[in-house]
Design an enzyme around this catalytic site. Structure first.
Site, PDB file in Angstrom:
ATOM      1  N   TYR A 154       0.884  -1.172   0.000  1.00 54.89           N
ATOM      2  CA  TYR A 154       0.000   0.000   0.000  1.00 54.89           C
ATOM      3  C   TYR A 154       0.926   1.228   0.000  1.00 54.89           C
ATOM      4  O   TYR A 154       0.892   2.070   0.897  1.00 54.89           O
ATOM      5  CB  TYR A 154      -0.923   0.016   1.224  1.00 54.89           C
ATOM      6  CG  TYR A 154      -1.863  -1.171   1.322  1.00 54.89           C
ATOM      7  CD1 TYR A 154      -2.286  -1.852   0.179  1.00 54.89           C
ATOM      8  CD2 TYR A 154      -2.346  -1.614   2.557  1.00 54.89           C
ATOM      9  CE1 TYR A 154      -3.146  -2.947   0.272  1.00 54.89           C
ATOM     10  CE2 TYR A 154      -3.210  -2.699   2.651  1.00 54.89           C
ATOM     11  CZ  TYR A 154      -3.600  -3.356   1.510  1.00 54.89           C
ATOM     12  OH  TYR A 154      -4.453  -4.437   1.608  1.00 54.89           O
TER      13      TYR A 154
HETATM   14  P1  FDA Z   1       3.071  -2.717 -10.398  1.00 60.10           P
HETATM   15  O1  FDA Z   1       3.343  -3.319 -11.703  1.00 60.10           O
HETATM   16  O2  FDA Z   1       2.664  -1.294 -10.360  1.00 60.10           O
HETATM   17  O3  FDA Z   1       4.310  -2.993  -9.452  1.00 60.10           O
HETATM   18  C1  FDA Z   1       4.374  -2.574  -8.098  1.00 60.10           C
HETATM   19  C2  FDA Z   1       5.839  -2.445  -7.674  1.00 60.10           C
HETATM   20  O4  FDA Z   1       6.532  -3.680  -7.882  1.00 60.10           O
HETATM   21  C3  FDA Z   1       6.620  -1.410  -8.488  1.00 60.10           C
HETATM   22  O5  FDA Z   1       7.634  -0.851  -7.677  1.00 60.10           O
HETATM   23  C4  FDA Z   1       7.246  -2.233  -9.585  1.00 60.10           C
HETATM   24  O6  FDA Z   1       8.401  -1.656 -10.166  1.00 60.10           O
HETATM   25  C5  FDA Z   1       7.583  -3.517  -8.849  1.00 60.10           C
HETATM   26  N1  FDA Z   1       7.547  -4.669  -9.759  1.00 60.10           N
HETATM   27  C6  FDA Z   1       6.480  -5.097 -10.459  1.00 60.10           C
HETATM   28  N2  FDA Z   1       6.807  -6.168 -11.167  1.00 60.10           N
HETATM   29  C7  FDA Z   1       8.098  -6.439 -10.927  1.00 60.10           C
HETATM   30  C8  FDA Z   1       9.003  -7.428 -11.394  1.00 60.10           C
HETATM   31  N3  FDA Z   1       8.621  -8.369 -12.253  1.00 60.10           N
HETATM   32  N4  FDA Z   1      10.278  -7.381 -10.970  1.00 60.10           N
HETATM   33  C9  FDA Z   1      10.693  -6.416 -10.113  1.00 60.10           C
HETATM   34  N5  FDA Z   1       9.875  -5.457  -9.629  1.00 60.10           N
HETATM   35  C10 FDA Z   1       8.589  -5.470 -10.028  1.00 60.10           C
HETATM   36  N6  FDA Z   1      -2.444  -5.994  -1.815  1.00 60.10           N
HETATM   37  C11 FDA Z   1      -2.627  -7.051  -0.974  1.00 60.10           C
HETATM   38  O7  FDA Z   1      -1.695  -7.478  -0.304  1.00 60.10           O
HETATM   39  N7  FDA Z   1      -3.851  -7.640  -0.894  1.00 60.10           N
HETATM   40  C12 FDA Z   1      -4.913  -7.251  -1.638  1.00 60.10           C
HETATM   41  O8  FDA Z   1      -5.985  -7.822  -1.530  1.00 60.10           O
HETATM   42  C13 FDA Z   1      -4.730  -6.143  -2.526  1.00 60.10           C
HETATM   43  N8  FDA Z   1      -5.764  -5.679  -3.276  1.00 60.10           N
HETATM   44  C14 FDA Z   1      -5.561  -4.619  -4.145  1.00 60.10           C
HETATM   45  C15 FDA Z   1      -6.618  -4.138  -4.924  1.00 60.10           C
HETATM   46  C16 FDA Z   1      -6.426  -3.074  -5.786  1.00 60.10           C
HETATM   47  C17 FDA Z   1      -7.573  -2.586  -6.620  1.00 60.10           C
HETATM   48  C18 FDA Z   1      -5.158  -2.449  -5.859  1.00 60.10           C
HETATM   49  C19 FDA Z   1      -4.934  -1.281  -6.783  1.00 60.10           C
HETATM   50  C20 FDA Z   1      -4.109  -2.917  -5.093  1.00 60.10           C
HETATM   51  C21 FDA Z   1      -4.300  -3.992  -4.221  1.00 60.10           C
HETATM   52  N9  FDA Z   1      -3.258  -4.477  -3.433  1.00 60.10           N
HETATM   53  C22 FDA Z   1      -3.463  -5.543  -2.588  1.00 60.10           C
HETATM   54  C23 FDA Z   1      -1.939  -3.839  -3.492  1.00 60.10           C
HETATM   55  C24 FDA Z   1      -1.035  -4.601  -4.475  1.00 60.10           C
HETATM   56  O9  FDA Z   1      -0.590  -5.781  -3.867  1.00 60.10           O
HETATM   57  C25 FDA Z   1       0.190  -3.723  -4.823  1.00 60.10           C
HETATM   58  O10 FDA Z   1      -0.217  -2.528  -5.388  1.00 60.10           O
HETATM   59  C26 FDA Z   1       1.156  -4.485  -5.739  1.00 60.10           C
HETATM   60  O11 FDA Z   1       2.434  -3.923  -5.636  1.00 60.10           O
HETATM   61  C27 FDA Z   1       0.673  -4.435  -7.171  1.00 60.10           C
HETATM   62  O12 FDA Z   1       1.464  -5.222  -8.009  1.00 60.10           O
HETATM   63  P2  FDA Z   1       1.390  -4.948  -9.579  1.00 60.10           P
HETATM   64  O13 FDA Z   1       2.323  -5.883 -10.223  1.00 60.10           O
HETATM   65  O14 FDA Z   1      -0.029  -4.939 -10.010  1.00 60.10           O
HETATM   66  O15 FDA Z   1       1.872  -3.453  -9.645  1.00 60.10           O
END
Ligand code: FDA
Length: 524
Positions: A467
Site C-alpha cells: 500500500y
Molecule cells: P506494479 O506493476 O505497479 O508494481 C508494483 C511495484 O513492484 C513497483 O515498484 C514495480 O516496479 C515492482 N515490480 C512489479 N513487477 C516487478 C518485477 N517483475 N520485478 C521487479 N519489480 C517489479 N495488496 C494485498 O496485499 N492484498 C490485496 O488484496 C490487494 N488488493 C488490491 C486491490 C487493488 C484494486 C489495488 C490497486 C491494489 C491492491 N493491493 C493488494 C496492493 C497490491 O498488492 C500492490 O499494489 C502491488 O504492488 C501491485 O502489483 P502490480 O504488479 O499490479 O503493480
C-alpha cells in the site's frame, strides 16, 4: 539456467559502459536490436513515442491520480519483453545510455512507481510474460510476473478443486509487484502471505545475469519476497507452493449501519478476529455507501471460512455471537467461486482472466497502519462523523493472527507478524480530475491518518509496502543515504531494512534499480 548462458551474459557485459547522455529513441532501439538478435524486428516489443501503440501503453489506468503526479516524464520507450533475453537487453541498453528503468507487472502501484519517473527512463512492461504452469502432483506452480492473480487462481482451479493460493483479493493485481511486496488475502490467517509460499524465483539482475534461487543465494531470495522487487532486479517468474482448500467453503457478507450496537460488534471483532480458528477470516470494512439510507456509513463483515456452513455456525456462536450470523447470511461454494465473490464478480471463473476484472478504477490515495491493541470504541464514533464529511471513503481492516503469528518478523522482509491484531488500509476515492480536487481529498485522508496516530503501532508507526505511500518519505530518486532513508524504511520493514540495504549493496552496488522508495545502499 545453463552455465553457458551465464558465461555468454558475462561476455556481453564487457562491452557495456555507463555513460550519461541524452539518448534518442533510435539509439535505444538500435542498442536493443544489437543485443537481442541483430536481424530481429524490435517493433514487436519496443514501443517509442513515434509508434501508435505508445500512448495507450504509457499510463496505467488503475489510478489516474498518478498521471497528475510531478513524476511526469514520459518514458523514452516501453519494452514489452517476451523472454528474459529482451529483459536483459533493456537493462543493459538503459545502463549504456544513462536511462533508468521502471518495471511494471500489473501496474497497480499506489504511487505509480512502476511507470513514472522524473528523469529519462524506460518501462519494462511484463504483460507478455504471463504464463502459468501448474503441477498438481507436486502441488507447485511456476507463474510469470506479468500474470494477474485472477489468472493464477483460474489456472489452479482448472487443475484442482482442492488447491488454491493465499494471495490478494483483487484479481487484476499483478503477480510481480504483489509477491515482491508480500501479498495477503482471505487465506492469510491459514497460510500467511503469498511471499511465504514462494519456493523459487527467476530474476535478471543489474548485470544482466539470469539467476534462480540457487544462483542468487538465500539473501537475495529473502529480499525479493517482501522487500519490493524493483530495488533488486526484474523478477521473471516465481515458483509457488500451492495450498490445500476444502471442496466446499463458506462465505458471508453482513452489513450493519454504524450505530451504538455496531460499535459494540466492532469492539468484539477487534478482540476475537485475530484469534479465531485459522480457517476463518472476517475482514471489516467501514465505508460510506451511496444510497438513501439514513445512516450512510456502514460496517461490512466480509468472511471466508475454509469449511462447511455446519461447522461455521457453531464456531461463530461460540466465539463471535455478537454478530448474530444467520444461515441465510451465508453461502457455500467452491474456493474459486469464493474468489469471485470477494472480487464482486459474477459466478463465472472465466471473468478472472485478462485485465478486465478491475471495477475499482478511480482517482485514489491510500495509507496503511497496523494495530496491536484494540482501538477504543469512541474512535469508531469519531470515524463515522469524519466519513460523513467526506464520502467515498473506506477503512479496510484485515485480521492477522493464525499462521501470521507463527512466522518470525525476520523470516521475510515483511515484519508485521506476531502481536499484530489487524492491518488497516485507509482509502479515499474521487471522480473529478484536477489538482485542487486531489489536494482536497488527500488532505482529508492525511487528517484522518493524523487522528489515528495514538491508536496504532508506534516507534515507528508501521506501514505495508504494497500500500505504497510516498507521504512516509522518499529517497530523492534513490540518491538518499541509508541513514536518511531509515525514516521511511523502518516503517515498512522494521529491523529488516538494514538487511535489505546489505543485500542491495551486494547485488546492485551501482544502485541501478532505484526509485523514490527503493532500498538504499548500506553504509558501514
Ligand atoms: P506494479 O506493476 O505497479 O508494481 C508494483 C511495484 O513492484 C513497483 O515498484 C514495480 O516496479 C515492482 N515490480 C512489479 N513487477 C516487478 C518485477 N517483475 N520485478 C521487479 N519489480 C517489479 N495488496 C494485498 O496485499 N492484498 C490485496 O488484496 C490487494 N488488493 C488490491 C486491490 C487493488 C484494486 C489495488 C490497486 C491494489 C491492491 N493491493 C493488494 C496492493 C497490491 O498488492 C500492490 O499494489 C502491488 O504492488 C501491485 O502489483 P502490480 O504488479 O499490479 O503493480
Amino acid at each position: 539456467m545453463s552455465h553457458s548462458i551465464l558465461v555468454a551474459t558475462c561476455v556481453l557485459l564487457v562491452t557495456i559502459t555507463f555513460i550519461d547522455a541524452i539518448v534518442t529513441n533510435n539509439e535505444f532501439v538500435s542498442c536493443m536490436t544489437n543485443f537481442v538478435l541483430p536481424f530481429a524486428n524490435t517493433s514487436r516489443y519496443v514501443f517509442t513515442e513515434d509508434m501508435p501503440m505508445y500512448s495507450s501503453l504509457v499510463l496505467s489506468q488503475h489510478n489516474p491520480r498518478c498521471s497528475n503526479s510531478t513524476l511526469s516524464q514520459k518514458p523514452l520507450g516501453i519494452v514489452m519483453p517476451q523472454n528474459e533475453y529482451e529483459i536483459r537487453a533493456a537493462i543493459l541498453c538503459s545502463q549504456k545510455h544513462g536511462l533508468q528503468v521502471r518495471v511494471r507487472s500489473g501496474g497497480h502501484d499506489y504511487e505509480g512507481l512502476s511507470y513514472l519517473c522524473k528523469t529519462s527512463f524506460v518501462v519494462i512492461d511484463m504483460s507478455n510474460l504471463r504464463s502459468i504452469s501448474v503441477d498438481i502432483h507436486d502441488e507447485t506452480a511456476w507463474v510469470q510476473s506479468g500474470a494477474t492473480l485472477g489468472e493464477l487462481y483460474y489456472s489452479i482451479a482448472q487443475e484442482s478443486h482442492t488447491h488454491g493460493f493465499p494471495a490478494g483479493i483483487c484479481p487484476s493485481v499483478g503477480v510481480g509487484g504483489h509477491f515482491s511486496g508480500g501479498g495477503f488475502g482471505a487465506m492469510v490467517r491459514k497460510y500467511g502471505l503469498a511471499a511465504d509460499n514462494v519456493v523459487d524465483a527467476y530474476l535478471v539482475d543489474a548485470k544482466g545475469r539470469f539467476l534462480d534461487r540457487e544462483a542468487m543465494g538465500e539473501d537475495l531470495f529473502w529480499a525479493i519476497r517482501g522487500g519490493g522487487g524493483s530495488s533488486f532486479g526484474v523478477i521473471v517468474s516465481w515458483k509457488i507452493k500451492l495450498v490445500r482448500v476444502p471442496p466446499t467453503v463458506t462465505v458471508f457478507n453482513v452489513h450493519k449501519n454504524m450505530d451504538h450496537h455496531t460499535n459494540e460488534i466492532i469492539h468484539h471483532w477487534q478482540n476475537v478476529a485475530y484469534k479465531m480458528r485459522n480457517e476463518l477470516f472476517i475482514r471489516l470494512v467501514i465505508q460510506y455507501i451511496h444510497d438513501n439510507k439514513t445512516t450512510p456509513v456502514q460496517a461490512l463483515f466480509n468472511s471466508l471460512f475454509l469449511g462447511e456452513l455446519k461447522d461455521l455456525l457453531p464456531l461463530m456462536n461460540e466465539s463471535f455471537p455478537q454478530l448474530g450470523l444467520k444461515p441465510t447470511d451465508c453461502m457455500e461454494m467452491s474456493w474459486i467461486e469464493s474468489v469471485l465473490y470477494f472480487a464482486g464478480l459474477e459466478k463465472s471463473p472465466k471473468l478472472l482472466l485478462g485485465n478486465k476484472t478491475d471495477p475499482y478504477v478511480s482517482y485514489f490515495k491510500a495509507k496503511s497502519d497496523f494495530v496491536t491493541k484494540p482501538i477504543p470504541k469512541q474512535v469508531f464514533v469519531d470515524i463515522q462523523e469524519k466519513f460523513l464529511q467526506q464520502k467515498l471513503v473506506f477503512m479496510i481492516m484485515d485480521p492477522y493472527g493464525g499462521r501470521m503469528s507463527e512466522i518470525s518478523d525476520a523470516h521475510l522482509p515483511f515484519p508485521h507478524r506476531r502481536g499484530t491484531l489487524y492491518n488497516i488500509q485507509y482509502l479515499v476515492k474521487w471522480e473529478v480530475n484536477g489538482i485542487r480536487a486531489s489536494n482536497k481529498h488527500i488532505h482529508w485522508l492525511r487528517e484522518l491518518y493524523k487522528y489515528m496516530k495514538p491508536y496504532v503501532s508506534k516507534h515507528p508507526r508501521h506501514a505495508y509496502l504494497n500500500y505504497r505511500d510516498l507521504d512516509l518519505g522518499t529517497n530523492n530518486q534513490g540518491n538518499m543515504s541509508y541513514s536518511e532513508a531509515i525514516v521511511w524504511g523502518e516503517k515498512y520493514f522494521k529491523r529488516n531494512f538494514k538487511r535489505l540495504a546489505r543485500v542491495k549493496s551486494m547485488i546492485d552496488p551501482d544502485n541501478f534499480f532505484r526509485n523514490e522508495q527503493s532500498i538504499p545502499l548500506h553504509q558501514n
